[in-house]
Design an enzyme around this catalytic site. Structure first.
Site, PDB file in Angstrom:
ATOM      1  N   THR A   1       0.858  -1.200   0.000  1.00 20.08           N
ATOM      2  CA  THR A   1       0.000   0.000   0.000  1.00 20.08           C
ATOM      3  C   THR A   1       0.889   1.243   0.000  1.00 20.08           C
ATOM      4  O   THR A   1       2.053   1.172   0.343  1.00 20.08           O
ATOM      5  CB  THR A   1      -0.939   0.021   1.231  1.00 20.08           C
ATOM      6  OG1 THR A   1      -0.136   0.041   2.412  1.00 20.08           O
ATOM      7  CG2 THR A   1      -1.853  -1.191   1.258  1.00 20.08           C
TER       8      THR A   1
ATOM      9  N   LYS B   1      14.087   6.572   4.456  1.00 18.74           N
ATOM     10  CA  LYS B   1      14.953   5.428   4.159  1.00 18.74           C
ATOM     11  C   LYS B   1      16.136   5.384   5.123  1.00 18.74           C
ATOM     12  O   LYS B   1      16.561   4.318   5.557  1.00 18.74           O
ATOM     13  CB  LYS B   1      15.432   5.499   2.712  1.00 18.74           C
ATOM     14  CG  LYS B   1      14.281   5.246   1.727  1.00 18.74           C
ATOM     15  CD  LYS B   1      14.614   5.692   0.326  1.00 18.74           C
ATOM     16  CE  LYS B   1      13.465   5.376  -0.613  1.00 18.74           C
ATOM     17  NZ  LYS B   1      13.605   6.051  -1.907  1.00 18.74           N
TER      18      LYS B   1
END
Lengths: 169, 331
Positions: free
Chosen positions: B92, B221
């Protein structure tokens, strides 16, 4: 600072030790000694090249100590800056007093702005500048860039530094 | 043959990529003794469920033609909770404010003891430790290579391949959109706005590019790297961030004259997590162009190890997911 020195020694035992002793006694760091035994001078002395690091205020003491020992000093070369760095600035560089920005670095005594390239596209648009900075050591370069970062923050300038894995060299 | 019952939750670019690679790699996987049987696929509005295995090709066609995967009105979360299966592939969209449905899906998967592979970095950037703990409690395998650097292996490289090394620093380019814009600004000597528009036209940048160009995506990240590789308990508030919107073509030219490129560099080590534009020598391994990603992992035993690759893209990201899926069930 790093000093490179050409001296001449008499061809009798113990002279080299005599020449190196003041460097160690004054807490210098000997980097290299090249002893040209085969290249005798017309005066019959032996040329020796010394490279060492020493606090700037101790250099005169070394010179007098060598002279007292009867060692001829042919040449002294001092080099203060070993680190060369590049930094980019973006923003209103000129209007925020570029002289002041440079002075702040120069006044440190351990780093200097040695080159500046400025690009100003249009009035009221951000300008860009590349600065070259020389510093005594890697640590001093890092402090100089940290200082620049502080000034830039106050003046709303963007600082672009080199990546870490190449250090600041 | 080991049969693994799989749900694919989220059927955008990445979810569709996963479906494609599962079709393309069917023989390859069979040779390894693995049969990934997809028993449910859900997008944001509909779902398709088949206990005997969903026909992925027809789901892809239907998504293409009608914009939906099926006709069942069951949510991804309900699938995770009620359908019997082993592995959830969670693809998602990322939400870094609330974690979005992804966070709920992940926690539910672990609660029901299911393994999970994801490309969704939002929940991991927000609630890393909570998720790892939930996976442990559920006895679930949890892998997320696709969240950092797309096809480029970074997490598994640092954790598995370089096992035994202590990682002291990771730095690199973790956002292809920014790399594309900066590369093109340098090539064309054009302003940021113009190259952003080009990137948007080519589909490299979103209509609202904030997340990419302000460095938030890179920051997420880095948080995952910091937690996963450095064992920190960081969240994206711990990252200092400067984006690329202030970079001028003049600055790029000045940098070029000095032998540097300007890149948006993410950096993690014990003392800081930072995203900012940096000068990269043009002959340095980190100076990759176009929309490539690159990471340089500094290790104590092996020195620097640098990898580069495509950081985004449907099939590329799916490849990272597939590799995680295989590594869970191979042995």
């Amino acid at each position: 600072m790093r000093v490179s020195m050409d001296i001449e020694l008499k061809d009798i035992p113990g002279q080299l030790l005599l020449a190196l002793r003041p460097v160690s006694e004054l807490k210098g760091n000997l980097i290299s000694v090249v002893h040209h035994h085969e290249k005798r001078t017309p005066r019959g002395s032996i040329p020796v090249q010394l490279v060492f690091e020493i606090k700037p205020d101790k250099l005169n003491d070394i010179v007098s100590s060598l002279e007292e020992s009867g060692i001829d000093i042919v040449r002294i070369d001092e080099k203060r800056f070993f680190e060369h760095g590049a930094v980019l600035l973006i923003g209103h560089i000129v209007h925020t007093d570029i002289q002041d920005t440079i002075d702040t670095i120069d006044k440190t005594g351990y780093a200097e702005v040695v080159d500046l390239n400025l690009s100003m596209p249009k009035i009221n648009m951000a300008s860009s500048a590349s600065l070259k900075i020389d510093a005594i050591s890697k640590e001093h370069m890092e402090s100089a860039i940290a200082l620049l970062r502080e000034i830039a923050k106050k003046k709303d300038l963007l600082v672009i530094e080199p990546i870490k894995s190449i250090g600041v060299a | 043959m080991k049969t693994i019952r799989v749900s694919v939750i989220g059927f955008g670019a990445v979810g569709q990529g996963v479906a494609r690679v599962l079709i393309d790699k069917k023989d390859y996987l069979e040779k390894m003794g693995l049969d990934f049987k997809v028993v449910a696929v859900a997008d944001s509005r509909t779902a398709v469920i088949d206990d005997n295995g969903v026909d992925l090709s027809s789901v892809l066609v239907r998504k293409q033609n009608e914009g939906v995967v099926g006709s069942e009105k069951i949510t991804g979360l309900e699938i995770i909770e009620t359908i019997d299966h082993d592995l959830v592939v969670e693809t998602t969209p990322t939400n870094i404010v609330t974690g979005g449905v992804g966070l709920q899906n992940m926690l539910a998967a672990f609660k029901h003891g299911r393994d999970l592979v994801t490309s969704n970095k939002g929940p991991l950037a927000m609630k890393y430790c909570e998720l790892i703990e939930a996976a442990r409690a559920g006895g679930s395998h949890f892998r997320f290579e696709a969240t950092v650097g797309g096809a480029m292996p970074v997490l598994n490289l640092a954790k598995d391949v370089l096992a035994g090394n202590t990682i002291t620093n990771v730095e690199g380019i973790f956002n292809g959109t920014c790399n594309y814009i900066l590369t093109r600004m340098t090539e064309e000597h054009a302003p940021y706005e113009q190259m952003l528009a080009e990137a948007q036209e080519l589909g490299y940048a979103e209509t609202d590019p904030t997340y990419d160009v302000e460095g938030i995506d890179t920051a997420c990240k880095l948080v995952i790297l910091a937690n996963c590789v450095f064992g920190m308990n960081a969240s994206h508030e711990d990252v200092t961030i400067t984006g690329i919107t202030k970079i001028t073509p003049e600055a790029l030219l000045l940098a070029q004259n000095e032998g540097y490129a300007i890149k948006l560099i993410g950096e993690v080590n014990d003392s800081r997590i930072n995203v900012s534009p940096k000068l990269v020598p043009i002959d340095h391994p980190l100076a990759v162009g176009g929309s490539l990603n690159v990471a340089s992992v500094q290790t104590d035993l092996s020195g620097p190890i640098t990898v580069t690759g495509r950081g985004a893209g449907s099939i590329e990201t799916a490849s990272a997911i597939l590799s995680d899926m295989i590594s869970i069930y191979r042995d």
